[in-house]
Design a protein around this motif. Structure first.
Motif: not given
Length: 355
Positions: A230-250
């Motif tokens: 996955k590609i994760r994003k940490i915003d300026r408030e310190g919260l993390i979210n996934t922006i790409a990737g379903s978790g399937d490594c393919e």
């Protein structure tokens, strides 16, 4: 302020000027300023002989000089500039070291020494210094001095506009922030990172093999987490979210929503418009790669798709380079420029950046 001095026509002369540090209004100058230096070389002039023409008046002479002096002198000017810094600390090199009153070390550029004769000496030797880490593996601790905390297998760094340094570490997986003051802050993962939930504080999120970091112009931090695909994003408030990737490594989901795509990210980059780029290459997680053979030693090999992919600002994912097969000169022949990027095989791309 202006200073001038006239010297006799002799060799190896020195002119000294003393400035009290005030401007022409009598105000103390407390900042770096520039001294503009002009040296004029004065020459006597003589008339030239007239040329061999019928009408020589007003024409340049071309048969040598007469002994008749001309009315005007000729001055050839040489101009230069010198930065002047009035801080009292300009002459201090360090404890036990100092410069004489005739030389100054520019505090804004410590590699430049201004000598008393007006010349400069520049130190072009690149210095290597340790910014963080003890050389031992362990969990990093927030609030600790960067030189007194463990940095386990650092693989990627990025610097923000303030000058703070971010580090991705794979053993004891975490993302660290090292401030300009030399303190460590765990901003994602680490000992307290145990959750896979979305939109939580990044310090509570679990990371698995973060392999690269990128910052965008808004100050958001992106993590290529190879272990979770996955590609994760940490915003300026310190919260993390996934922006790409379903978790399937393919490799899957091209031209669709990035969150539903299968990815194998290694390196990641962000442009000024908010687009995200990443490559899918073979990676050696938790080990070392032999620079000659390319073999992974002491780690886990994650196979990539040999592609460069893009996540647009609308959240959709596209392949922009690579066919999915590694470049093989015996099969693909010579590399030809000018063709479609998505039709060009790539040979294990390991890094991506934007200009």
């Amino acid at each position: 302020m202006q200073f001038s001095q006239t010297l006799l026509p002799e060799t190896n002369q020195v002119a000294e000027f003393f400035w009290d540090g005030h401007d022409f209004l009598g105000r103390q100058v407390g900042h770096k300023t520039t001294a503009r230096i002009k040296i004029g070389y004065v020459y006597d002039s003589t008339y030239m002989r007239a040329g061999f023409t019928d009408k020589a008046f007003g024409e340049y002479g071309d048969t040598g000089f007469t002994q008749v002096p001309a009315r005007d002198e000729v001055i050839s000017w040489r101009q230069s500039e010198l930065s002047v810094n009035l801080t009292d600390k300009a002459g201090d090199l360090g404890q036990g070291w100092s410069l004489s009153a005739h030389h100054k070390l520019d505090p804004t550029d410590p590699s430049t020494l201004h000598k008393g004769d007006g010349s400069m000496v520049r130190n072009v030797v690149e210095m290597l210094s340790t910014q963080a880490g003890t050389g031992e593996e362990d969990w990093a601790v927030s609030g600790a001095n960067a030189l007194e905390t463990s940095i386990s297998n650092p693989v990627s760094t990025v610097i923000d506009a303030r000058g703070d340094l971010y580090v991705a570490i794979q053993v004891h997986s975490a993302v660290l922030k090292i401030t300009r003051e030399g303190l460590v802050e765990v901003i994602a993962g680490g000992m307290s990172g145990q959750s896979y939930e979305e939109n939580i504080e990044a310090t509570q999120a679990r990371l698995m093999i973060p392999s690269d970091l990128a910052l965008d112009s808004a100050g958001n931090l992106y993590i290529s987490d190879t272990g979770t695909c996955k590609i994760r994003k940490i915003d300026r408030e310190g919260l993390i979210n996934t922006i790409a990737g379903s978790g399937d490594c393919e490799y899957s989901g091209d031209d669709g929503p990035a969150l539903l795509a299968g990815i194998r990210p290694t390196s990641v980059a962000a442009d000024d418009f908010g687009n995200i780029y990443f490559v899918e290459s073979n990676s050696c997680s938790g080990g070392t790669v032999d620079p000659v053979t390319g073999q992974c030693s002491g780690g886990t090999v994650t196979e990539g798709s040999y592609r460069l992919r893009k996540i647009s600002t609308n959240g959709r994912i596209h392949t922009i380079a690579g066919t999915g097969n590694p470049y093989d000169p015996d099969i693909d022949g010579a590399i030809v420029n000018g063709g479609p990027a998505d039709g060009a095989p790539l040979s294990n791309p390991t890094s991506v950046s934007v200009d």
